[in-house]
Design a protein around this motif. Structure first.
Motif, PDB file in Angstrom:
ATOM      1  N   SER A   8      15.102  38.093  44.440  1.00 25.54           N
ATOM      2  CA  SER A   8      14.420  38.455  45.676  1.00 25.54           C
ATOM      3  C   SER A   8      13.003  37.892  45.774  1.00 25.54           C
ATOM      4  CB  SER A   8      14.370  39.985  45.812  1.00 25.54           C
ATOM      5  OG  SER A   8      13.697  40.570  44.711  1.00 25.54           O
ATOM      6  N   HIS A   9      12.464  37.398  44.669  1.00 17.68           N
ATOM      7  CA  HIS A   9      11.109  36.842  44.704  1.00 17.68           C
ATOM      8  C   HIS A   9      11.115  35.525  45.478  1.00 17.68           C
ATOM      9  CE1 HIS A   9       7.249  35.197  43.394  1.00 17.68           C
ATOM     10  NE2 HIS A   9       6.930  36.418  42.981  1.00 17.68           N
ATOM     11  N   PRO A  10      10.149  35.314  46.348  1.00 16.59           N
ATOM     12  CA  PRO A  10      10.127  34.088  47.173  1.00 16.59           C
ATOM     13  C   PRO A  10      10.135  32.796  46.355  1.00 16.59           C
ATOM     14  CG  PRO A  10       8.546  35.690  48.005  1.00 16.59           C
ATOM     15  CD  PRO A  10       9.046  36.240  46.697  1.00 16.59           C
ATOM     16  N   GLU A  11       9.610  32.831  45.123  1.00 19.52           N
ATOM     17  CA  GLU A  11       9.510  31.612  44.323  1.00 19.52           C
ATOM     18  C   GLU A  11      10.679  31.443  43.347  1.00 19.52           C
ATOM     19  OE1 GLU A  11       5.710  31.367  42.425  1.00 19.52           O
ATOM     20  OE2 GLU A  11       4.586  31.695  44.280  1.00 19.52           O
ATOM     21  N   ALA A  39      21.820  42.646  37.750  1.00 20.99           N
ATOM     22  CA  ALA A  39      21.198  43.397  36.655  1.00 20.99           C
ATOM     23  C   ALA A  39      19.689  43.142  36.607  1.00 20.99           C
ATOM     24  CB  ALA A  39      21.848  43.016  35.327  1.00 20.99           C
ATOM     25  N   ARG A  40      19.276  41.916  36.782  1.00 26.24           N
ATOM     26  CA  ARG A  40      17.838  41.607  36.790  1.00 26.24           C
ATOM     27  C   ARG A  40      17.142  42.267  37.974  1.00 26.24           C
ATOM     28  NH1 ARG A  40      16.535  35.391  35.735  1.00 26.24           N
ATOM     29  NH2 ARG A  40      14.438  36.230  35.910  1.00 26.24           N
ATOM     30  N   GLU A  41      17.819  42.279  39.113  1.00 26.99           N
ATOM     31  CA  GLU A  41      17.234  42.912  40.298  1.00 26.99           C
ATOM     32  C   GLU A  41      17.024  44.397  40.064  1.00 26.99           C
ATOM     33  OE1 GLU A  41      15.424  41.929  43.736  1.00 26.99           O
ATOM     34  OE2 GLU A  41      16.682  40.516  42.644  1.00 26.99           O
ATOM     35  N   LEU A  42      17.876  44.996  39.217  1.00 27.27           N
ATOM     36  CA  LEU A  42      17.781  46.425  38.899  1.00 27.27           C
ATOM     37  C   LEU A  42      16.955  46.673  37.632  1.00 27.27           C
ATOM     38  CD1 LEU A  42      21.455  47.504  39.706  1.00 27.27           C
ATOM     39  CD2 LEU A  42      19.428  47.708  41.157  1.00 27.27           C
ATOM     40  N   ASP A  43      16.193  45.655  37.219  1.00 25.36           N
ATOM     41  CA  ASP A  43      15.209  45.757  36.133  1.00 25.36           C
ATOM     42  C   ASP A  43      15.798  45.807  34.731  1.00 25.36           C
ATOM     43  OD1 ASP A  43      12.977  45.641  37.812  1.00 25.36           O
ATOM     44  OD2 ASP A  43      13.051  47.791  38.211  1.00 25.36           O
ATOM     45  N   SER A  72      18.002  49.616  46.850  1.00 26.59           N
ATOM     46  CA  SER A  72      17.416  49.088  48.092  1.00 26.59           C
ATOM     47  C   SER A  72      17.137  47.593  47.992  1.00 26.59           C
ATOM     48  CB  SER A  72      16.116  49.836  48.422  1.00 26.59           C
ATOM     49  OG  SER A  72      15.172  49.686  47.367  1.00 26.59           O
ATOM     50  N   SER A  73      17.015  47.081  46.760  1.00 23.86           N
ATOM     51  CA  SER A  73      16.754  45.640  46.602  1.00 23.86           C
ATOM     52  C   SER A  73      18.029  44.812  46.681  1.00 23.86           C
ATOM     53  CB  SER A  73      16.043  45.383  45.267  1.00 23.86           C
ATOM     54  OG  SER A  73      16.875  45.741  44.175  1.00 23.86           O
ATOM     55  N   ASN A  99      20.112  44.022  49.014  1.00 22.61           N
ATOM     56  CA  ASN A  99      20.172  44.101  50.474  1.00 22.61           C
ATOM     57  C   ASN A  99      20.631  42.765  51.064  1.00 22.61           C
ATOM     58  OD1 ASN A  99      17.922  42.445  50.151  1.00 22.61           O
ATOM     59  ND2 ASN A  99      16.483  44.136  50.380  1.00 22.61           N
ATOM     60  N   ASP A 100      20.547  42.641  52.375  1.00 21.01           N
ATOM     61  CA  ASP A 100      21.002  41.407  53.029  1.00 21.01           C
ATOM     62  C   ASP A 100      20.233  40.189  52.534  1.00 21.01           C
ATOM     63  OD1 ASP A 100      22.897  42.752  54.465  1.00 21.01           O
ATOM     64  OD2 ASP A 100      21.719  42.879  56.316  1.00 21.01           O
ATOM     65  N   LEU A 101      18.937  40.351  52.292  1.00 22.16           N
ATOM     66  CA  LEU A 101      18.135  39.239  51.782  1.00 22.16           C
ATOM     67  C   LEU A 101      18.678  38.767  50.437  1.00 22.16           C
ATOM     68  CD1 LEU A 101      15.600  37.426  51.979  1.00 22.16           C
ATOM     69  CD2 LEU A 101      14.324  39.251  50.833  1.00 22.16           C
ATOM     70  N   PHE A 102      19.007  39.731  49.572  1.00 18.94           N
ATOM     71  CA  PHE A 102      19.549  39.411  48.254  1.00 18.94           C
ATOM     72  C   PHE A 102      20.866  38.647  48.389  1.00 18.94           C
ATOM     73  CE2 PHE A 102      22.433  40.407  44.779  1.00 18.94           C
ATOM     74  CZ  PHE A 102      21.673  40.145  43.656  1.00 18.94           C
ATOM     75  N   TRP A 103      21.806  39.198  49.179  1.00 13.76           N
ATOM     76  CA  TRP A 103      23.122  38.575  49.305  1.00 13.76           C
ATOM     77  C   TRP A 103      23.040  37.202  49.971  1.00 13.76           C
ATOM     78  CZ3 TRP A 103      26.447  40.456  46.204  1.00 13.76           C
ATOM     79  CH2 TRP A 103      26.543  41.822  45.945  1.00 13.76           C
ATOM     80  N   ASN A 104      22.194  37.071  50.972  1.00 17.77           N
ATOM     81  CA  ASN A 104      22.079  35.791  51.669  1.00 17.77           C
ATOM     82  C   ASN A 104      21.525  34.708  50.743  1.00 17.77           C
ATOM     83  OD1 ASN A 104      23.030  36.991  53.996  1.00 17.77           O
ATOM     84  ND2 ASN A 104      21.016  37.273  54.908  1.00 17.77           N
ATOM     85  N   LYS A 105      20.544  35.084  49.940  1.00 21.38           N
ATOM     86  CA  LYS A 105      19.966  34.100  49.015  1.00 21.38           C
ATOM     87  C   LYS A 105      20.966  33.754  47.922  1.00 21.38           C
ATOM     88  CE  LYS A 105      15.648  33.046  46.624  1.00 21.38           C
ATOM     89  NZ  LYS A 105      14.272  33.540  46.321  1.00 21.38           N
ATOM     90  N   LEU A 106      21.690  34.762  47.441  1.00 20.35           N
ATOM     91  CA  LEU A 106      22.696  34.520  46.410  1.00 20.35           C
ATOM     92  C   LEU A 106      23.776  33.570  46.924  1.00 20.35           C
ATOM     93  CD1 LEU A 106      23.929  35.063  43.666  1.00 20.35           C
ATOM     94  CD2 LEU A 106      24.796  37.243  44.531  1.00 20.35           C
TER      95      LEU A 106
END
Length: 272
Positions: free
Chosen positions: A5-8, A71-75, A223-224, A226-233
């Motif tokens: 989810s990080h922009p970079e 897993a990384r997104e969930l820390d 909450s992380s 989300n659509d942003l996560f799936w779209n980038k994936l």
């Protein structure tokens, strides 16, 4: 390490340069290699899971990558996932060595991750401090969330350095995606009796059973996803790995996330 989810964030692509030892601990016969990251030019050591190895495929490689990034997104502490390009030149270096045939059948993109040292197995009956107990409770929750049947008592697929755990090996995650659609759980936040077969052999479940935990910290992180996560994936998955399975996983987990509170209750229910 940056989350998806990080922009970079970018998914590293690695060109395999030198073959190393075969890590015999896994069914998929992962191999240590030396490679160079295309985006950064940095050489490092990686573990590759050849796409034509036993139990691997484009679908299994996709599950590995999706599970690692969730897993990384969930820390969770996960080795940096990468895409490893296997070339004819690399395969030629393996001629006469272990894994030559499977590598020669795996030209192109393969799932891999950075090679990390300083971590060791947790023994079956090893005493755990409070911090480690909480980490394993969250790992138990992750395995149920992603339907990962491959963290077994005899092969937990995580290591520890005493302070943290390192989780890996998720080619069998998202077991629901392997079921016929009409057999799939229509209420994925509820844990079916049929799922208890593999859950009963889960390492973390067996260490946590009989106890109750507050899983809200874990589920609040949904909450992380989300659509942003799936779209980038969807944009970074290799084309061969982007298939119906991806959309099945996305739909199923989004449905579960919509009932996160009930899912937390279920996680405790089956621990009693």
């Amino acid at each position: 390490m940056l989350k998806l989810s990080h922009p970079e964030y970018f998914l590293p692509t690695v060109h395999a340069l030198e073959p190393g030892k075969v890590l015999s601990s896994g069914t998929t016969e992962p191999q240590l290699i030396r490679g160079v990251c295309v985006q950064t030019g940095k050489k490092s050591d990686y573990v590759v899971k050849y796409i034509r190895a036993q139990r691997m495929s484009p679908e299994a490689s996709g599950r590995e990558l999706i599970a690692a990034l969730i897993a990384r997104e969930l820390d969770f502490n996960v080795p940096e996932p990468v895409i490893i390009n296997i070339s004819d030149e690399f395969v030629e270096l393996m001629r006469g060595k272990d894994n030559f045939q499977v590598a020669s059948n795996s030209l192109g993109f393969n799932f891999g991750n950075e090679y990390k040292t300083g971590y060791y197995p947790v023994l079956k009956d090893q005493p755990l401090n409070e911090s480690m107990i909480l980490k394993l409770a969250n790992l138990y929750a992750l395995d149920i969330f992603i339907s990962n049947a491959d963290r077994r008592m005899e092969k937990p697929n995580f290591l520890t350095n005493g302070d943290d755990i390192l989780v890996f090996d998720h080619e069998l995650a998202f077991g629901f995606a392997l079921e016929l659609s009409f057999l799939r759980n229509r209420e994925p936040w509820l844990i079916r009796d049929t799922d208890r077969v593999w859950i009963n052999d889960n390492f973390c479940y067996n260490r946590m059973r009989g106890n109750q935990f507050d899983f809200s910290t874990f589920t609040n992180k949904f909450s992380s996803i989300n659509d942003l996560f799936w779209n980038k994936l969807e944009t970074i998955l290799p084309a061969e790995w982007l298939n119906e399975q991806f959309f099945t996983i996305k739909t199923y987990l989004n449905t579960l996330i919509g009932e996160a509170d009930l899912f937390s209750t279920e996680l405790n229910r089956i621990l009693l």
